[in-house]
Design a protein around this motif. Structure first.
Motif, PDB file in Angstrom:
ATOM      1  N   VAL A 170       0.836  -1.202   0.000  1.00  0.00           N
ATOM      2  CA  VAL A 170       0.000   0.000   0.000  1.00  0.00           C
ATOM      3  C   VAL A 170       0.871   1.252   0.000  1.00  0.00           C
ATOM      4  O   VAL A 170       0.654   2.192  -0.770  1.00  0.00           O
ATOM      5  N   THR A 171       1.893   1.264   0.849  1.00  0.00           N
ATOM      6  CA  THR A 171       2.758   2.443   0.982  1.00  0.00           C
ATOM      7  C   THR A 171       3.564   2.711  -0.285  1.00  0.00           C
ATOM      8  O   THR A 171       3.692   3.862  -0.722  1.00  0.00           O
ATOM      9  N   TYR A 172       4.084   1.650  -0.890  1.00  0.00           N
ATOM     10  CA  TYR A 172       4.997   1.813  -2.035  1.00  0.00           C
ATOM     11  C   TYR A 172       4.361   1.351  -3.340  1.00  0.00           C
ATOM     12  O   TYR A 172       5.068   0.976  -4.285  1.00  0.00           O
ATOM     13  N   HIS A 173       3.034   1.402  -3.402  1.00  0.00           N
ATOM     14  CA  HIS A 173       2.329   0.869  -4.569  1.00  0.00           C
ATOM     15  C   HIS A 173       2.794   1.508  -5.876  1.00  0.00           C
ATOM     16  O   HIS A 173       3.120   0.797  -6.839  1.00  0.00           O
ATOM     17  N   ARG A 174       2.836   2.798  -5.942  1.00  0.00           N
ATOM     18  CA  ARG A 174       3.183   3.466  -7.209  1.00  0.00           C
ATOM     19  C   ARG A 174       4.645   3.231  -7.585  1.00  0.00           C
ATOM     20  O   ARG A 174       4.969   3.094  -8.772  1.00  0.00           O
ATOM     21  N   PHE A 175       5.526   3.181  -6.602  1.00  0.00           N
ATOM     22  CA  PHE A 175       6.929   2.919  -6.910  1.00  0.00           C
ATOM     23  C   PHE A 175       7.092   1.499  -7.460  1.00  0.00           C
ATOM     24  O   PHE A 175       7.829   1.277  -8.429  1.00  0.00           O
ATOM     25  N   ILE A 176       6.396   0.538  -6.843  1.00  0.00           N
ATOM     26  CA  ILE A 176       6.457  -0.845  -7.334  1.00  0.00           C
ATOM     27  C   ILE A 176       5.891  -0.921  -8.750  1.00  0.00           C
ATOM     28  O   ILE A 176       6.448  -1.598  -9.629  1.00  0.00           O
ATOM     29  N   SER A 177       4.781  -0.220  -8.997  1.00  0.00           N
ATOM     30  CA  SER A 177       4.160  -0.221 -10.326  1.00  0.00           C
ATOM     31  C   SER A 177       5.119   0.347 -11.371  1.00  0.00           C
ATOM     32  O   SER A 177       5.275  -0.221 -12.465  1.00  0.00           O
ATOM     33  N   PHE A 178       5.761   1.445 -11.031  1.00  0.00           N
ATOM     34  CA  PHE A 178       6.710   2.048 -11.965  1.00  0.00           C
ATOM     35  C   PHE A 178       7.897   1.115 -12.222  1.00  0.00           C
ATOM     36  O   PHE A 178       8.348   0.976 -13.358  1.00  0.00           O
ATOM     37  N   SER A 179       8.357   0.461 -11.183  1.00  0.00           N
ATOM     38  CA  SER A 179       9.489  -0.468 -11.328  1.00  0.00           C
ATOM     39  C   SER A 179       9.118  -1.634 -12.243  1.00  0.00           C
ATOM     40  O   SER A 179       9.931  -2.075 -13.071  1.00  0.00           O
ATOM     41  N   LEU A 180       7.889  -2.133 -12.089  1.00  0.00           N
ATOM     42  CA  LEU A 180       7.437  -3.223 -12.955  1.00  0.00           C
ATOM     43  C   LEU A 180       7.419  -2.790 -14.414  1.00  0.00           C
ATOM     44  O   LEU A 180       7.856  -3.529 -15.308  1.00  0.00           O
ATOM     45  N   TYR A 181       6.926  -1.580 -14.653  1.00  0.00           N
ATOM     46  CA  TYR A 181       6.869  -1.104 -16.047  1.00  0.00           C
ATOM     47  C   TYR A 181       8.275  -0.913 -16.612  1.00  0.00           C
ATOM     48  O   TYR A 181       8.542  -1.290 -17.767  1.00  0.00           O
TER      49      TYR A 181
END
Length: 449
Positions: A163-174
């Motif tokens: 939840v806290t790092y959702h957007r960072f994880i999403s960007f890393s996946l992309y």
């Protein structure tokens, strides 16, 4: 270039004028080529082919036109009953259905690109396409879950980090997928690989983004899914029925079977159907209340104080209409109605006038690649994408319409964000809010009541 030459339309498949049939109607202006085997080779499509063959055998005494009408009708009702059952199971079942439809639509579109460029043996195309689908879903669905159920997710130590790092994880996946694509580039196939890279991203835009908006509509209240979806279904069925029995005037060259009679008949039927359905659904809180996590009950809840759009409201009639009623000795000067019914008229007009253009767009896409349908999953209807091409466009309109004209601040969602803060941050918000309310005199006025 051998694959492309094989896919060119032969002289027998060129557009030609068909003789009038017994009812005085022309057959389709352009003979559609058969669906390439590669586009319908999965197990689901093979099962569909067997079902179609069995039905064709059982209905062999009918003309092809009526045989298709019967098969299409049978599977239309099967889909309607299946959809009603999933509604009965609740919103989470609907979310899973939407995800399943999204994955199948993505598969059908990506498979077309794969077949077109199959002979070039481009590395990693399908793998990267599915990877980007996963990364996109992780971002969009994660955003929705955090927005509506962030407090519940944050209570689990394992999920709180996501939840806290959702957007960072999403960007890393992309970024990982982006780097993988660059490594897959082959000198002699640069143009084709970048074409398919764009193909994948346009497909994600059409399919994943739209399905995300559909789920947002579900969370705002089931009525924002059921009414628009039912309108598109009604319009599609009634346009087909009116066109089948009365259609004579072609509507658009992209879809030669579409007629003005079907278009107009479908539009009028959709408006009437939308009003009746809307009136029925607004009677139940189950359909109109947003879905939220009740921190007190510790469970998902669909109880709420109704949005004003779902409460009966009295409207004064225009003076001109009041004058006409007075001449007729009808003592009506106002009318009581649910505001949502008025909004449903706007939704039904979009579903019947603009919605079909999603289908026309899909028809143009299929003609560009010389295919009849996106797949053979549903006998008489084609692929999943053939049934949901208009739904995606409608979902975007409903989301924008709701956000622009209906949506009001939701205290439950605001509370979700506050409860996700640390205890000292929650106290800080409380003190700031208390001070602001005291300055404006609201807190004192409330205490005096």
């Amino acid at each position: 270039m051998a694959e492309i030459r094989q896919r060119n339309v032969t002289s027998a498949e060129q557009p030609r004028e068909a003789p009038p049939d017994a009812a005085g109607k022309r057959e389709e202006e352009e003979e559609e080529p058969a669906l390439p085997p590669d586009l319908s080779g999965d197990k689901l499509a093979q099962a569909s082919d067997k079902t179609t063959e069995a039905l064709d055998s059982a209905l062999k005494d009918l003309t092809p036109r009526w045989r298709n009408w019967v098969i299409r009708g049978i599977f239309t009702w099967l889909m309607i009953f299946a959809f009603a059952f999933i509604i009965y199971l609740g919103p989470l079942a609907l979310v899973l259905l939407i995800m399943g439809i999204q994955i199948k639509c993505f598969h059908e579109i990506i498979n077309i690109g794969y077949v077109v460029y199959k002979s070039y043996e481009l590395p990693w195309f399908r793998t990267l396409s599915w990877y980007f689908l996963f990364a996109s879903n992780y971002f969009f669905y994660g955003e929705s879950l955090i927005e509506y159920f962030g407090v519940l997710l944050s209570r689990t130590e394992f999920l709180s980090a996501f939840v806290t790092y959702h957007r960072f994880i999403s960007f890393s996946l992309y970024v990982a997928g982006f780097v993988g694509f660059v490594f897959s580039l082959v000198k002699k196939h640069y143009l084709k690989q970048f074409t398919l890279f764009g193909w994948t991203h346009v497909t994600l835009l059409i399919v994943v983004t739209q399905s995300h908006l559909i789920i947002q509509n579900v969370f705002e209240g089931l009525v924002w899914l059921l009414v628009p979806v039912s309108m598109i279904i009604c319009n599609d069925i009634m346009a087909y029925m009116f066109g089948f029995f009365f259609g004579k005037t072609p509507l658009i060259k992209l879809s030669p079977k579409k007629t003005w009679e079907g278009f107009i008949g479908g539009a009028l039927s959709t408006i009437i159907f939308g009003i009746i359905l809307s009136y029925g659904l607004v009677q139940f809180d189950f359909f109109v209340c947003p879905i939220h996590y009740d921190d007190v009950k510790g469970a998902l809840s669909m109880e709420c104080e109704r949005n004003p759009v779902f409460r009966v409201t009295e409207y004064n009639l225009p003076e001109t209409i009041q004058g006409l009623f007075a001449l007729a000795r009808i003592p009506w000067s106002s009318i009581k109605i649910y505001p949502f019914i008025l909004h449903s008229i706007a939704l039904s007009m979009f579903a019947s006038v603009i919605g079909p253009f999603g289908g026309f767009f899909a028809s143009g896409f299929k003609r560009a690649f010389k295919i009849k349908d996106f797949g053979d999953t549903i006998p008489g209807h084609g692929g999943i994408m053939d049934r949901f091409d208009c739904q995606f466009l409608m979902a975007t309109f409903v989301h924008v319409y709701h956000f622009s004209f209906i949506r009001i601040p939701n205290p439950q969602k605001l509370l979700q964000h506050v409860l996700m803060l640390k205890p000292h941050e929650q106290l800080q918000v409380f003190n700031l809010l208390r001070d602001r309310l005291a300055e404006r005199g609201i807190l004192n006025a409330t205490q005096l009541l």
